[in-house]
Design a protein around this motif. Sequence first.
Motif, PDB file in Angstrom:
ATOM      1  N   CYS A   1      38.235  40.406  34.336  1.00 37.42           N
ATOM      2  CA  CYS A   1      39.610  40.896  34.381  1.00 37.42           C
ATOM      3  C   CYS A   1      39.829  41.936  33.283  1.00 37.42           C
ATOM      4  O   CYS A   1      39.448  41.726  32.129  1.00 37.42           O
ATOM      5  CB  CYS A   1      40.585  39.734  34.216  1.00 37.42           C
ATOM      6  SG  CYS A   1      42.315  40.215  34.241  1.00 37.42           S
TER       7      CYS A   1
ATOM      8  N   VAL B   1      39.742  46.106  42.955  1.00 35.94           N
ATOM      9  CA  VAL B   1      40.360  44.975  42.252  1.00 35.94           C
ATOM     10  C   VAL B   1      39.946  44.994  40.786  1.00 35.94           C
ATOM     11  O   VAL B   1      38.765  45.084  40.463  1.00 35.94           O
ATOM     12  CB  VAL B   1      39.942  43.625  42.899  1.00 35.94           C
ATOM     13  CG1 VAL B   1      40.462  42.452  42.107  1.00 35.94           C
ATOM     14  CG2 VAL B   1      40.436  43.557  44.332  1.00 35.94           C
ATOM     15  N   ARG B   2      40.948  44.947  39.880  1.00 34.51           N
ATOM     16  CA  ARG B   2      40.676  44.984  38.438  1.00 34.51           C
ATOM     17  C   ARG B   2      41.188  43.766  37.710  1.00 34.51           C
ATOM     18  O   ARG B   2      40.737  43.466  36.608  1.00 34.51           O
ATOM     19  CB  ARG B   2      41.328  46.228  37.832  1.00 34.51           C
ATOM     20  CG  ARG B   2      40.730  47.528  38.337  1.00 34.51           C
ATOM     21  CD  ARG B   2      41.388  48.740  37.734  1.00 34.51           C
ATOM     22  NE  ARG B   2      41.383  48.672  36.289  1.00 34.51           N
ATOM     23  CZ  ARG B   2      42.271  49.280  35.506  1.00 34.51           C
ATOM     24  NH1 ARG B   2      43.223  50.006  36.033  1.00 34.51           N
ATOM     25  NH2 ARG B   2      42.204  49.176  34.210  1.00 34.51           N
ATOM     26  N   TYR B   3      42.194  43.089  38.279  1.00 37.45           N
ATOM     27  CA  TYR B   3      42.858  41.983  37.593  1.00 37.45           C
ATOM     28  C   TYR B   3      42.694  40.679  38.362  1.00 37.45           C
ATOM     29  O   TYR B   3      42.663  40.676  39.587  1.00 37.45           O
ATOM     30  CB  TYR B   3      44.347  42.290  37.427  1.00 37.45           C
ATOM     31  CG  TYR B   3      44.585  43.602  36.712  1.00 37.45           C
ATOM     32  CD1 TYR B   3      44.349  43.725  35.345  1.00 37.45           C
ATOM     33  CD2 TYR B   3      45.034  44.725  37.391  1.00 37.45           C
ATOM     34  CE1 TYR B   3      44.553  44.923  34.682  1.00 37.45           C
ATOM     35  CE2 TYR B   3      45.251  45.920  36.739  1.00 37.45           C
ATOM     36  CZ  TYR B   3      45.004  46.010  35.384  1.00 37.45           C
ATOM     37  OH  TYR B   3      45.198  47.186  34.725  1.00 37.45           O
TER      38      TYR B   3
ATOM     39  N   ASP C   1      48.412  38.341  39.457  1.00 41.84           N
ATOM     40  CA  ASP C   1      49.583  39.212  39.335  1.00 41.84           C
ATOM     41  C   ASP C   1      50.061  39.260  37.886  1.00 41.84           C
ATOM     42  O   ASP C   1      50.520  40.297  37.412  1.00 41.84           O
ATOM     43  CB  ASP C   1      50.723  38.733  40.243  1.00 41.84           C
ATOM     44  CG  ASP C   1      50.462  39.048  41.695  1.00 41.84           C
ATOM     45  OD1 ASP C   1      49.692  40.001  41.975  1.00 41.84           O
ATOM     46  OD2 ASP C   1      51.024  38.351  42.561  1.00 41.84           O
TER      47      ASP C   1
ATOM     48  N   CYS D   1      48.288  39.097  35.131  1.00 43.02           N
ATOM     49  CA  CYS D   1      47.440  40.039  34.383  1.00 43.02           C
ATOM     50  C   CYS D   1      47.682  41.474  34.838  1.00 43.02           C
ATOM     51  O   CYS D   1      47.645  42.394  34.036  1.00 43.02           O
ATOM     52  CB  CYS D   1      45.973  39.671  34.550  1.00 43.02           C
ATOM     53  SG  CYS D   1      45.476  38.257  33.549  1.00 43.02           S
ATOM     54  N   ARG D   2      47.915  41.672  36.136  1.00 43.62           N
ATOM     55  CA  ARG D   2      48.176  43.024  36.640  1.00 43.62           C
ATOM     56  C   ARG D   2      49.443  43.591  36.007  1.00 43.62           C
ATOM     57  O   ARG D   2      49.464  44.733  35.570  1.00 43.62           O
ATOM     58  CB  ARG D   2      48.317  42.997  38.162  1.00 43.62           C
ATOM     59  CG  ARG D   2      48.552  44.362  38.777  1.00 43.62           C
ATOM     60  CD  ARG D   2      48.655  44.293  40.280  1.00 43.62           C
ATOM     61  NE  ARG D   2      49.633  43.334  40.740  1.00 43.62           N
ATOM     62  CZ  ARG D   2      50.947  43.558  40.836  1.00 43.62           C
ATOM     63  NH1 ARG D   2      51.424  44.729  40.483  1.00 43.62           N
ATOM     64  NH2 ARG D   2      51.756  42.623  41.269  1.00 43.62           N
ATOM     65  N   LYS D   3      50.473  42.771  35.915  1.00 45.41           N
ATOM     66  CA  LYS D   3      51.731  43.221  35.305  1.00 45.41           C
ATOM     67  C   LYS D   3      51.567  43.470  33.808  1.00 45.41           C
ATOM     68  O   LYS D   3      52.134  44.405  33.261  1.00 45.41           O
ATOM     69  CB  LYS D   3      52.844  42.209  35.564  1.00 45.41           C
ATOM     70  CG  LYS D   3      53.258  42.176  37.009  1.00 45.41           C
ATOM     71  CD  LYS D   3      54.262  41.082  37.265  1.00 45.41           C
ATOM     72  CE  LYS D   3      54.591  41.008  38.758  1.00 45.41           C
ATOM     73  NZ  LYS D   3      55.456  39.874  39.062  1.00 45.41           N
TER      74      LYS D   3
END
Length: 51
Positions: A18, A38-40, A43, A45-47
């Motif tokens: 991640c 996909v990197r995270y 949700d 971690c994405r935010k």
Amino acid sequence: MKRDGRTVAKRDLPEKTCAACGRPFAWRKKWARDWDAVRYCSDRCRKAGVS
């Protein structure tokens, strides 16, 4: 995930790290079409990674 018509064991699924938390996460069926993007791992971690 299926390979050559066979189901792949969870331990054999591809993994990534991640970009936000640094934890490893495994391939999921809902990411099948865009696994390369996909990197995270979640949700949350994405935010957090957007900032």
